[in-house]
Design a protein around this motif. Structure first.
Motif, PDB file in Angstrom:
ATOM      1  N   LYS A 347     -51.012 -26.909  16.976  1.00 26.31           N
ATOM      2  CA  LYS A 347     -50.203 -26.789  15.759  1.00 26.31           C
ATOM      3  C   LYS A 347     -50.384 -25.422  15.110  1.00 26.31           C
ATOM      4  CE  LYS A 347     -50.329 -31.760  14.816  1.00 26.31           C
ATOM      5  NZ  LYS A 347     -50.898 -32.822  13.941  1.00 26.31           N
ATOM      6  N   LEU A 348     -51.621 -24.933  15.059  1.00 27.49           N
ATOM      7  CA  LEU A 348     -51.862 -23.620  14.459  1.00 27.49           C
ATOM      8  C   LEU A 348     -51.209 -22.508  15.277  1.00 27.49           C
ATOM      9  CD1 LEU A 348     -55.566 -23.993  13.296  1.00 27.49           C
ATOM     10  CD2 LEU A 348     -53.580 -23.623  11.831  1.00 27.49           C
ATOM     11  N   ILE A 349     -51.225 -22.645  16.598  1.00 28.30           N
ATOM     12  CA  ILE A 349     -50.554 -21.650  17.438  1.00 28.30           C
ATOM     13  C   ILE A 349     -49.045 -21.716  17.223  1.00 28.30           C
ATOM     14  CG2 ILE A 349     -50.074 -20.986  19.828  1.00 28.30           C
ATOM     15  CD1 ILE A 349     -52.923 -21.851  20.516  1.00 28.30           C
ATOM     16  N   ALA A 350     -48.508 -22.917  17.099  1.00 27.31           N
ATOM     17  CA  ALA A 350     -47.074 -23.057  16.832  1.00 27.31           C
ATOM     18  C   ALA A 350     -46.698 -22.435  15.491  1.00 27.31           C
ATOM     19  CB  ALA A 350     -46.687 -24.534  16.855  1.00 27.31           C
ATOM     20  N   LEU A 351     -47.602 -22.476  14.529  1.00 29.63           N
ATOM     21  CA  LEU A 351     -47.322 -21.930  13.201  1.00 29.63           C
ATOM     22  C   LEU A 351     -47.528 -20.423  13.119  1.00 29.63           C
ATOM     23  CD1 LEU A 351     -48.948 -24.738  11.037  1.00 29.63           C
ATOM     24  CD2 LEU A 351     -46.513 -24.231  11.218  1.00 29.63           C
ATOM     25  N   GLY A 352     -48.091 -19.815  14.179  1.00 34.61           N
ATOM     26  CA  GLY A 352     -48.190 -18.360  14.158  1.00 34.61           C
ATOM     27  C   GLY A 352     -49.465 -17.759  14.688  1.00 34.61           C
ATOM     28  N   ALA A 353     -50.509 -18.551  14.893  1.00 36.49           N
ATOM     29  CA  ALA A 353     -51.754 -17.999  15.432  1.00 36.49           C
ATOM     30  C   ALA A 353     -51.609 -17.746  16.930  1.00 36.49           C
ATOM     31  CB  ALA A 353     -52.911 -18.959  15.175  1.00 36.49           C
ATOM     32  N   ASP A 354     -52.323 -16.743  17.428  1.00 38.17           N
ATOM     33  CA  ASP A 354     -52.366 -16.491  18.870  1.00 38.17           C
ATOM     34  C   ASP A 354     -53.527 -17.226  19.529  1.00 38.17           C
ATOM     35  OD1 ASP A 354     -50.193 -14.466  19.188  1.00 38.17           O
ATOM     36  OD2 ASP A 354     -51.433 -13.372  17.757  1.00 38.17           O
ATOM     37  N   ALA A 355     -54.588 -17.439  18.767  1.00 41.35           N
ATOM     38  CA  ALA A 355     -55.768 -18.139  19.273  1.00 41.35           C
ATOM     39  C   ALA A 355     -56.496 -18.755  18.087  1.00 41.35           C
ATOM     40  CB  ALA A 355     -56.682 -17.185  20.041  1.00 41.35           C
ATOM     41  N   VAL A 356     -57.490 -19.578  18.395  1.00 41.11           N
ATOM     42  CA  VAL A 356     -58.230 -20.309  17.362  1.00 41.11           C
ATOM     43  C   VAL A 356     -59.721 -20.174  17.646  1.00 41.11           C
ATOM     44  CG1 VAL A 356     -58.724 -22.599  16.439  1.00 41.11           C
ATOM     45  CG2 VAL A 356     -56.364 -21.943  16.933  1.00 41.11           C
ATOM     46  N   ALA A 357     -60.511 -19.945  16.598  1.00 44.66           N
ATOM     47  CA  ALA A 357     -61.970 -19.922  16.718  1.00 44.66           C
ATOM     48  C   ALA A 357     -62.538 -21.153  16.025  1.00 44.66           C
ATOM     49  CB  ALA A 357     -62.540 -18.649  16.090  1.00 44.66           C
ATOM     50  N   LEU A 358     -63.479 -21.817  16.671  1.00 45.14           N
ATOM     51  CA  LEU A 358     -64.068 -23.020  16.075  1.00 45.14           C
ATOM     52  C   LEU A 358     -65.550 -23.113  16.404  1.00 45.14           C
ATOM     53  CD1 LEU A 358     -64.252 -25.034  18.729  1.00 45.14           C
ATOM     54  CD2 LEU A 358     -61.873 -25.447  18.188  1.00 45.14           C
ATOM     55  N   GLY A 359     -66.288 -23.812  15.538  1.00 46.36           N
ATOM     56  CA  GLY A 359     -67.725 -23.928  15.721  1.00 46.36           C
ATOM     57  C   GLY A 359     -68.254 -25.340  15.586  1.00 46.36           C
ATOM     58  N   SER A 360     -67.840 -26.060  14.538  1.00 48.99           N
ATOM     59  CA  SER A 360     -68.396 -27.391  14.271  1.00 48.99           C
ATOM     60  C   SER A 360     -68.212 -28.369  15.427  1.00 48.99           C
ATOM     61  CB  SER A 360     -67.785 -27.962  12.986  1.00 48.99           C
ATOM     62  OG  SER A 360     -68.144 -27.169  11.870  1.00 48.99           O
ATOM     63  N   PRO A 361     -67.018 -28.452  16.059  1.00 44.23           N
ATOM     64  CA  PRO A 361     -66.893 -29.365  17.202  1.00 44.23           C
ATOM     65  C   PRO A 361     -67.858 -29.032  18.335  1.00 44.23           C
ATOM     66  CG  PRO A 361     -64.730 -28.680  16.445  1.00 44.23           C
ATOM     67  CD  PRO A 361     -65.725 -27.827  15.734  1.00 44.23           C
ATOM     68  N   LEU A 362     -68.133 -27.736  18.531  1.00 39.17           N
ATOM     69  CA  LEU A 362     -69.049 -27.343  19.601  1.00 39.17           C
ATOM     70  C   LEU A 362     -70.494 -27.696  19.257  1.00 39.17           C
ATOM     71  CD1 LEU A 362     -67.512 -23.905  20.610  1.00 39.17           C
ATOM     72  CD2 LEU A 362     -67.393 -26.069  21.846  1.00 39.17           C
ATOM     73  N   LEU A 363     -70.859 -27.618  17.977  1.00 41.00           N
ATOM     74  CA  LEU A 363     -72.210 -28.026  17.584  1.00 41.00           C
ATOM     75  C   LEU A 363     -72.407 -29.524  17.804  1.00 41.00           C
ATOM     76  CD1 LEU A 363     -72.855 -25.953  14.330  1.00 41.00           C
ATOM     77  CD2 LEU A 363     -73.398 -25.396  16.703  1.00 41.00           C
ATOM     78  N   LEU A 364     -71.359 -30.300  17.552  1.00 39.87           N
ATOM     79  CA  LEU A 364     -71.436 -31.733  17.846  1.00 39.87           C
ATOM     80  C   LEU A 364     -71.540 -31.965  19.350  1.00 39.87           C
ATOM     81  CD1 LEU A 364     -68.754 -33.122  15.366  1.00 39.87           C
ATOM     82  CD2 LEU A 364     -71.230 -33.324  15.170  1.00 39.87           C
ATOM     83  N   ALA A 365     -70.800 -31.170  20.124  1.00 40.10           N
ATOM     84  CA  ALA A 365     -70.805 -31.346  21.581  1.00 40.10           C
ATOM     85  C   ALA A 365     -72.167 -31.013  22.180  1.00 40.10           C
ATOM     86  CB  ALA A 365     -69.717 -30.474  22.210  1.00 40.10           C
ATOM     87  N   VAL A 366     -72.775 -29.895  21.758  1.00 37.53           N
ATOM     88  CA  VAL A 366     -74.070 -29.516  22.347  1.00 37.53           C
ATOM     89  C   VAL A 366     -75.191 -30.447  21.891  1.00 37.53           C
ATOM     90  CG1 VAL A 366     -73.430 -27.087  22.591  1.00 37.53           C
ATOM     91  CG2 VAL A 366     -74.582 -27.842  20.504  1.00 37.53           C
ATOM     92  N   SER A 367     -74.976 -31.183  20.801  1.00 35.68           N
ATOM     93  CA  SER A 367     -75.994 -32.123  20.315  1.00 35.68           C
ATOM     94  C   SER A 367     -75.817 -33.523  20.885  1.00 35.68           C
ATOM     95  CB  SER A 367     -75.941 -32.202  18.782  1.00 35.68           C
ATOM     96  OG  SER A 367     -76.100 -30.937  18.198  1.00 35.68           O
ATOM     97  N   HIS A 368     -74.747 -33.727  21.631  1.00 32.21           N
ATOM     98  CA  HIS A 368     -74.437 -35.066  22.133  1.00 32.21           C
ATOM     99  C   HIS A 368     -75.570 -35.611  23.009  1.00 32.21           C
ATOM    100  CE1 HIS A 368     -72.143 -38.470  23.358  1.00 32.21           C
ATOM    101  NE2 HIS A 368     -72.026 -38.084  24.617  1.00 32.21           N
ATOM    102  N   GLU A 369     -75.959 -36.857  22.729  1.00 31.91           N
ATOM    103  CA  GLU A 369     -77.009 -37.588  23.457  1.00 31.91           C
ATOM    104  C   GLU A 369     -78.400 -36.976  23.287  1.00 31.91           C
ATOM    105  OE1 GLU A 369     -75.940 -38.131  27.537  1.00 31.91           O
ATOM    106  OE2 GLU A 369     -74.481 -39.706  27.076  1.00 31.91           O
ATOM    107  N   GLN A 370     -78.567 -36.083  22.323  1.00 28.68           N
ATOM    108  CA  GLN A 370     -79.892 -35.499  22.099  1.00 28.68           C
ATOM    109  C   GLN A 370     -80.518 -35.961  20.787  1.00 28.68           C
ATOM    110  OE1 GLN A 370     -81.019 -31.770  23.606  1.00 28.68           O
ATOM    111  NE2 GLN A 370     -78.947 -31.133  24.140  1.00 28.68           N
TER     112      GLN A 370
END
Length: 494
Positions: A347-370
Motif C-alpha cells: 500500500k505504501l509503495i502504491a501511494l508513492g514510496a519506492d521501498a520501505v524500511a522496518l524494524g519492529s517485525p524483524l525484532l519479533l522474528a529474531v526473538s521467535h521461540e527464544q
C-alpha cells in the motif's frame, strides 16, 4: 431387629450427608453474600466516586491502559516514560482503511509470468543499491539500540534476503559489515563513524536529520552500555546531539570520500515536509527517507513519539506529490514507521514510496521461540533479548542461528505475499503499483487517494445529499408560492 450398616455403606452415607450440608452452606452463603455485596455496591454507587473503587471505572473511561502504565513507569523511575516498540497513539489506522481493487473483467486481468520485486535505490548514483525486494532493515544502532549479536543476526538476514541493513546511530560494528552484502552507513551526530575508512566501506550513506520517534532531541546514554562501547567513550556518557548538521559541508565531504554511492537523508515526517524537500534540493540528494509518527526507537520518549509528527501514510503521499509536481524523478523515496507486513508495504509503495524500511517485525522474528528460555522465571518482551541495555546473561543466551532462520522465513513469506498481491492485481513488477489500484473503505480514508475509484461513491453520496436538499428547498418554495397565490386570489375576490 436392628439394621446393621456396614463400613462401606457408612462411608457412602457420610459422603452424601457432607455433600448435602456443603451444598446447603454454599446456597445459603452465596445468597447471603450476594445480598451483602448488592447492598455494598448500592452504597458505593451512591457515594462520591473518588472515595471508592468505582474511581477506577471512571478513570478507565477517560484514561487508557497505556496512559496508566506510562504514569506508573514515571512514578517508578523518576524519568521520562518510554515505549520502544513504537507509538500506539494514531488517530486512524490509515493503512487498514485502504484496500486493493482486484482486477476482474474490466480490465481483463493479465497473467504475469515472472513477478519482479527488485528495486533500485539511488538510480542516479554510479553504484546504486539494487535490492531483491523493496524492504530494508531499518537503522538500529549497536550499543545505543541493539546488542552485537542482534546486529550480526540482522546483517546475515539482510544478506540472505537480498536486501540492505543499516548501521543506525551506533558505532561501527565490524561483524555487521562482514556479514552484510549491502550496508548503509547512517551518519549521525554521535561521536563515531566519521572516519574516512568507515565511509569507504559503505554502499550508501544516510544523513540522519531526526526520526519520527525522537524528533531532533539530544539522546544521552550512560548506563548498561556494552563493554566495547564503554571503552570507546572511556566511561563517559554517550551523547547523540540533536539539530541539523552542516549539510553543504557534509555532502561535499561524503562525495569526496566515496563519490560513487548514493547519499540519502532521513527526515522527520512533519507538517512542513514540502519546505524540507525544497531545501534539500539544493544538494545532490539521491534518497529521502520519511520517518512517520508511528516509528519506533529504543530510546524514544513517549511524549515525543505519541504527540509529534504526522502519520507515515500522509508523509509519503505529500512527499511524492511534491516531487512529481516539480518533475523530480531520480530521487528514491523510502517510507518508515508503523509498517507491519506485506499488505502495508504494498500500500505504501502504491501511494508513492519506492521501498520501505522496518524494524519492529524483524525484532519479533529474531526473538521467535527464544523467549521461552526465560519463562516462567522472567516475564519479559522480545526487547529483553535484543536491546543492548538489558542484562548480559539474557543476551548471552540469544541464539543467532535460530534468529537468522526465523527472520529469513519472515522475509521469504513477505516476498511471497507481495507476489500474491501483484498477481491478484495483474502486475509483473512491484514498481507498477499506483494509487489507482487502491480503494478507500471509509470516508475518512478517501482523501488519501487523489483519484480513486472508491472516491466516486462518496462523491455520489454527497451529491445525492445535495440533490435531496435542493428538492426539499424547491418543495418549500412551491408551498410558499401556493400560499401567496391563494392570498392574492382572496384579496382580489374581496
Amino acid at each position: 431387629m436392628a439394621t446393621v450398616i456396614t463400613a462401606s455403606e457408612g462411608i457412602v452415607l457420610i459422603t452424601v450427608l457432607s455433600t448435602l450440608v456443603t451444598f446447603t452452606v454454599v446456597i445459603v452463603g452465596g445468597w447471603w453474600g450476594i445480598r451483602r455485596l448488592s447492598r455494598h455496591l448500592e452504597h458505593l454507587a451512591g457515594t462520591v466516586p473518588r472515595t471508592n473503587l468505582f474511581e477506577l471505572f471512571f478513570m478507565l473511561k477517560s484514561w487508557s491502559w497505556r496512559e496508566i502504565l506510562l504514569t506508573l513507569q514515571r512514578s517508578e523511575t523518576g524519568k521520562g516514560a518510554q515505549h520502544p516498540m513504537g507509538s500506539v497513539v494514531t488517530d486512524t489506522p490509515w493503512l487498514d482503511q485502504l484496500a486493493f481493487d482486484p482486477v476482474t473483467l474490466d480490465p481483463s486481468p493479465p497473467v504475469p509470468k515472472d513477478i519482479s520485486l527488485r528495486v533500485t535505490i539511488g538510480p542516479r548514483a554510479k553504484k546504486p543499491l539494487v535490492l531483491e525486494l523493496p524492504v530494508l532493515v531499518a537503522p538500529m544502532g549497536y550499543g545505543v539500540g541493539l546488542t552485537a549479536a542482534a546486529k550480526t543476526a540482522l546483517a546475515q538476514v539482510a544478506a540472505l534476503a537480498g536486501t540492505a541493513t543499516s548501521s543506525g546511530e551506533g558505532p561501527f560494528l565490524p561483524e555487521e559489515r562482514a556479514y552484510a552484502h549491502k550496508w548503509i552507513l547512517q551518519w549521525s551526530q554521535g561521536p563515531w563513524n566519521h572516519q574516512k575508512e568507515v565511509v569507504r566501506l559503505a554502499d550508501m550513506v544516510e544523513i540522519h536529520l531526526g526520526q519520527g520517534a525522537e524528533g531532533q532531541i539530544h539522546i544521552s546514554r550512560h548506563k548498561h552500555l556494552p563493554r566495547r562501547l564503554k571503552r570507546m567513550v572511556q566511561g563517559k556518557s554517550v551523547v547523540i546531539r540533536g539539530g541539523t548538521p552542516p549539510l553543504p559541508y557534509l555532502f561535499t565531504h561524503l562525495k569526496r570520500i566515496n563519490p560513487d554511492i548514493p547519499i540519502g537523508v532521513k527526515l522527520i515526517a512533519s507538517n512542513h515536509i514540502e519546505k524540507d524537500l525544497q531545501i534539500l534540493m539544493r544538494w545532490p540528494v539521491d534518497v529521502i527517507t520519511v520517518d512517520g509518527q508511528e516509528a519506533a526507537s529504543q530510546n524514544s520518549p513517549a511524549v515525543i513519539s505519541d504527540h509529534f509528527g504526522i502519520p507515515t501514510v500522509w508523509a509519503v503521499i505529500r512527499a511524492r506529490r511534491w516531487l512529481k509536481r516539480h518533475h523530480i524523478h531520480h530521487i528514491t523515496l523510502i517510507a518508515s514507521g508503523g509498517v507491519k507486513g506485506a499488505a502495508d508495504i504494498a500500500k505504501l509503495i502504491a501511494l508513492g514510496a519506492d521501498a520501505v524500511a522496518l524494524g519492529s517485525p524483524l525484532l519479533l522474528a529474531v526473538s521467535h521461540e527464544q523467549l521461552s528460555k526465560f519463562l516462567p522465571l522472567s516475564w519479559h518482551g522480545p526487547s529483553r533479548l535484543v536491546f543492548a541495555d538489558h542484562s548480559s546473561h539474557m543476551a548471552a543466551r540469544f541464539d543467532v542461528g535460530q534468529a537468522v532462520h526465523h527472520a529469513v522465513n519472515w522475509f521469504t513469506s513477505t516476498a511471497d505475499e507481495l507476489r500474491t498481491i501483484l498477481e491478484a492485481l495483474g502486475l509483473d513488477k512491484v514498481a507498477a503499483l499506483n494509487p489507482g489500484l487502491l480503494i478507500a473503505k471509509t470516508e475518512n480514508a478517501a482523501p488519501l487517494l487523489a483519484v480513486s475509484r472508491l472516491e466516486v461513491p462518496f462523491l455520489v453520496t454527497q451529491l445525492a445529499g445535495l440533490t435531496d436538499s435542493y428538492k426539499e428547498l424547491n418543495h418549500c418554495l412551491l408551498e410558499q408560492y401556493r400560499l401567496l397565490r391563494t392570498q392574492k386570489e382572496r384579496i382580489s375576490g374581496a
